[in-house]
Motif scaffolding. Sequence first.
Motif, PDB file in Angstrom:
ATOM      1  N   VAL A 216     -12.460  58.569   5.104  1.00 14.79           N
ATOM      2  CA  VAL A 216     -11.458  57.692   4.496  1.00 14.79           C
ATOM      3  C   VAL A 216     -11.649  56.254   4.989  1.00 14.79           C
ATOM      4  CG1 VAL A 216      -8.984  57.176   4.411  1.00 14.79           C
ATOM      5  CG2 VAL A 216      -9.789  59.515   4.082  1.00 14.79           C
ATOM      6  N   ALA A 217     -11.917  56.096   6.283  1.00 17.50           N
ATOM      7  CA  ALA A 217     -12.127  54.757   6.831  1.00 17.50           C
ATOM      8  C   ALA A 217     -13.389  54.122   6.256  1.00 17.50           C
ATOM      9  CB  ALA A 217     -12.211  54.825   8.356  1.00 17.50           C
ATOM     10  N   ALA A 218     -14.460  54.899   6.142  1.00 20.57           N
ATOM     11  CA  ALA A 218     -15.702  54.365   5.566  1.00 20.57           C
ATOM     12  C   ALA A 218     -15.504  53.977   4.105  1.00 20.57           C
ATOM     13  CB  ALA A 218     -16.814  55.402   5.708  1.00 20.57           C
ATOM     14  N   ASP A 219     -14.747  54.770   3.374  1.00 22.98           N
ATOM     15  CA  ASP A 219     -14.464  54.445   1.980  1.00 22.98           C
ATOM     16  C   ASP A 219     -13.660  53.154   1.886  1.00 22.98           C
ATOM     17  OD1 ASP A 219     -14.366  54.920  -0.859  1.00 22.98           O
ATOM     18  OD2 ASP A 219     -12.290  55.566  -0.574  1.00 22.98           O
ATOM     19  N   ALA A 220     -12.701  52.971   2.761  1.00 26.17           N
ATOM     20  CA  ALA A 220     -11.901  51.745   2.749  1.00 26.17           C
ATOM     21  C   ALA A 220     -12.756  50.526   3.078  1.00 26.17           C
ATOM     22  CB  ALA A 220     -10.740  51.868   3.745  1.00 26.17           C
ATOM     23  N   VAL A 221     -13.657  50.657   4.044  1.00 29.95           N
ATOM     24  CA  VAL A 221     -14.524  49.536   4.420  1.00 29.95           C
ATOM     25  C   VAL A 221     -15.447  49.160   3.268  1.00 29.95           C
ATOM     26  CG1 VAL A 221     -16.433  48.876   5.943  1.00 29.95           C
ATOM     27  CG2 VAL A 221     -14.401  49.960   6.891  1.00 29.95           C
ATOM     28  N   VAL A 222     -16.047  50.143   2.624  1.00 28.72           N
ATOM     29  CA  VAL A 222     -16.948  49.862   1.505  1.00 28.72           C
ATOM     30  C   VAL A 222     -16.174  49.237   0.344  1.00 28.72           C
ATOM     31  CG1 VAL A 222     -18.431  50.944  -0.227  1.00 28.72           C
ATOM     32  CG2 VAL A 222     -18.638  51.593   2.157  1.00 28.72           C
ATOM     33  N   SER A 223     -14.975  49.722   0.084  1.00 31.56           N
ATOM     34  CA  SER A 223     -14.160  49.142  -0.995  1.00 31.56           C
ATOM     35  C   SER A 223     -13.810  47.691  -0.697  1.00 31.56           C
ATOM     36  CB  SER A 223     -12.884  49.952  -1.185  1.00 31.56           C
ATOM     37  OG  SER A 223     -13.198  51.265  -1.585  1.00 31.56           O
ATOM     38  N   LEU A 224     -13.431  47.394   0.540  1.00 32.75           N
ATOM     39  CA  LEU A 224     -13.118  46.017   0.902  1.00 32.75           C
ATOM     40  C   LEU A 224     -14.350  45.126   0.841  1.00 32.75           C
ATOM     41  CD1 LEU A 224     -10.624  46.527   3.856  1.00 32.75           C
ATOM     42  CD2 LEU A 224     -10.132  45.685   1.563  1.00 32.75           C
ATOM     43  N   LEU A 225     -15.501  45.663   1.189  1.00 38.94           N
ATOM     44  CA  LEU A 225     -16.740  44.899   1.101  1.00 38.94           C
ATOM     45  C   LEU A 225     -17.061  44.553  -0.350  1.00 38.94           C
ATOM     46  CD1 LEU A 225     -19.188  43.777   2.640  1.00 38.94           C
ATOM     47  CD2 LEU A 225     -20.302  45.968   2.259  1.00 38.94           C
ATOM     48  N   ILE A 226     -16.879  45.495  -1.250  1.00 34.91           N
ATOM     49  CA  ILE A 226     -17.115  45.241  -2.675  1.00 34.91           C
ATOM     50  C   ILE A 226     -16.148  44.187  -3.194  1.00 34.91           C
ATOM     51  CG2 ILE A 226     -16.975  46.265  -4.974  1.00 34.91           C
ATOM     52  CD1 ILE A 226     -18.033  48.869  -3.698  1.00 34.91           C
ATOM     53  N   VAL A 227     -14.877  44.277  -2.823  1.00 30.46           N
ATOM     54  CA  VAL A 227     -13.887  43.294  -3.254  1.00 30.46           C
ATOM     55  C   VAL A 227     -14.243  41.911  -2.714  1.00 30.46           C
ATOM     56  CG1 VAL A 227     -11.472  42.591  -2.976  1.00 30.46           C
ATOM     57  CG2 VAL A 227     -12.029  44.938  -3.587  1.00 30.46           C
ATOM     58  N   ALA A 228     -14.683  41.824  -1.466  1.00 32.42           N
ATOM     59  CA  ALA A 228     -15.055  40.538  -0.876  1.00 32.42           C
ATOM     60  C   ALA A 228     -16.255  39.920  -1.585  1.00 32.42           C
ATOM     61  CB  ALA A 228     -15.346  40.715   0.613  1.00 32.42           C
ATOM     62  N   VAL A 229     -17.254  40.732  -1.901  1.00 24.65           N
ATOM     63  CA  VAL A 229     -18.441  40.217  -2.595  1.00 24.65           C
ATOM     64  C   VAL A 229     -18.059  39.709  -3.986  1.00 24.65           C
ATOM     65  CG1 VAL A 229     -20.631  40.917  -3.631  1.00 24.65           C
ATOM     66  CG2 VAL A 229     -20.112  41.557  -1.285  1.00 24.65           C
ATOM     67  N   VAL A 230     -17.235  40.449  -4.695  1.00 17.98           N
ATOM     68  CA  VAL A 230     -16.802  40.015  -6.023  1.00 17.98           C
ATOM     69  C   VAL A 230     -15.986  38.727  -5.918  1.00 17.98           C
ATOM     70  CG1 VAL A 230     -15.314  40.606  -7.983  1.00 17.98           C
ATOM     71  CG2 VAL A 230     -16.908  42.286  -7.069  1.00 17.98           C
ATOM     72  N   PHE A 231     -15.127  38.631  -4.922  1.00 21.77           N
ATOM     73  CA  PHE A 231     -14.310  37.431  -4.742  1.00 21.77           C
ATOM     74  C   PHE A 231     -15.180  36.215  -4.452  1.00 21.77           C
ATOM     75  CE2 PHE A 231     -11.868  34.554  -1.987  1.00 21.77           C
ATOM     76  CZ  PHE A 231     -10.834  34.254  -2.851  1.00 21.77           C
ATOM     77  N   VAL A 232     -16.167  36.375  -3.591  1.00 18.30           N
ATOM     78  CA  VAL A 232     -17.049  35.258  -3.241  1.00 18.30           C
ATOM     79  C   VAL A 232     -17.889  34.838  -4.443  1.00 18.30           C
ATOM     80  CG1 VAL A 232     -19.063  34.638  -1.857  1.00 18.30           C
ATOM     81  CG2 VAL A 232     -17.109  35.725  -0.778  1.00 18.30           C
ATOM     82  N   CYS A 233     -18.365  35.791  -5.212  1.00 20.44           N
ATOM     83  CA  CYS A 233     -19.215  35.465  -6.362  1.00 20.44           C
ATOM     84  C   CYS A 233     -18.421  34.858  -7.515  1.00 20.44           C
ATOM     85  CB  CYS A 233     -19.943  36.719  -6.849  1.00 20.44           C
ATOM     86  SG  CYS A 233     -21.205  37.295  -5.704  1.00 20.44           S
ATOM     87  N   MET A 234     -17.155  35.177  -7.641  1.00 20.51           N
ATOM     88  CA  MET A 234     -16.371  34.717  -8.781  1.00 20.51           C
ATOM     89  C   MET A 234     -15.562  33.451  -8.513  1.00 20.51           C
ATOM     90  SD  MET A 234     -17.203  36.687 -11.153  1.00 20.51           S
ATOM     91  CE  MET A 234     -16.057  36.160 -12.390  1.00 20.51           C
ATOM     92  N   ARG A 235     -15.536  32.942  -7.297  1.00 23.01           N
ATOM     93  CA  ARG A 235     -14.748  31.742  -7.032  1.00 23.01           C
ATOM     94  C   ARG A 235     -15.391  30.536  -7.706  1.00 23.01           C
ATOM     95  NH1 ARG A 235     -16.168  30.531  -0.711  1.00 23.01           N
ATOM     96  NH2 ARG A 235     -18.343  30.063  -1.118  1.00 23.01           N
ATOM     97  N   PRO A 236     -14.570  29.593  -8.134  1.00 22.98           N
ATOM     98  CA  PRO A 236     -15.112  28.420  -8.827  1.00 22.98           C
ATOM     99  C   PRO A 236     -15.896  27.539  -7.861  1.00 22.98           C
ATOM    100  CG  PRO A 236     -12.749  28.205  -8.539  1.00 22.98           C
ATOM    101  CD  PRO A 236     -13.126  29.578  -8.058  1.00 22.98           C
ATOM    102  N   ARG A 237     -16.975  27.017  -8.361  1.00 21.85           N
ATOM    103  CA  ARG A 237     -17.805  26.129  -7.557  1.00 21.85           C
ATOM    104  C   ARG A 237     -17.434  24.682  -7.873  1.00 21.85           C
ATOM    105  NH1 ARG A 237     -20.282  30.662  -7.595  1.00 21.85           N
ATOM    106  NH2 ARG A 237     -22.160  31.322  -6.622  1.00 21.85           N
ATOM    107  N   SER A 238     -17.452  23.838  -6.862  1.00 22.65           N
ATOM    108  CA  SER A 238     -17.140  22.429  -7.092  1.00 22.65           C
ATOM    109  C   SER A 238     -18.387  21.705  -7.593  1.00 22.65           C
ATOM    110  CB  SER A 238     -16.634  21.794  -5.798  1.00 22.65           C
ATOM    111  OG  SER A 238     -17.656  21.842  -4.815  1.00 22.65           O
ATOM    112  N   ARG A 239     -18.170  20.814  -8.539  1.00 25.24           N
ATOM    113  CA  ARG A 239     -19.276  20.032  -9.088  1.00 25.24           C
ATOM    114  C   ARG A 239     -19.426  18.740  -8.291  1.00 25.24           C
ATOM    115  NH1 ARG A 239     -18.826  20.201 -15.628  1.00 25.24           N
ATOM    116  NH2 ARG A 239     -19.452  22.359 -15.866  1.00 25.24           N
TER     117      ARG A 239
END
Length: 79
Positions: free
Chosen positions: A40-63
């Motif tokens: 359960v702990a490993a599943d939670a860590v992997v899920s949070l890692l996926i959410v973090a990667v998606v959040f970092v990739c989808m944030r708006p970039r400054s021009r």
Amino acid sequence: MASPDNVLFLLLLPVAAAQITAGPCSGCGPLSLPLLAGLVAADAVVSLLIVAVVFVCMRPRSRPTQEDGKIYINMPARG
């Protein structure tokens, strides 16, 4: 009501359940509490890692702005 994709799954579920044969197996009993907690702990860590990667990739970039602080669009001489 279920979507068309799920209807096929629901129709095939009894067929798949009928294919399972009951018989002796080694190590197919209930999981120990530490192993279950670790999974359960490993599943939670992997899920949070996926959410973090998606959040970092989808944030708006400054021009970058021009030297006068304005952004010129469709003006080749200024940009």
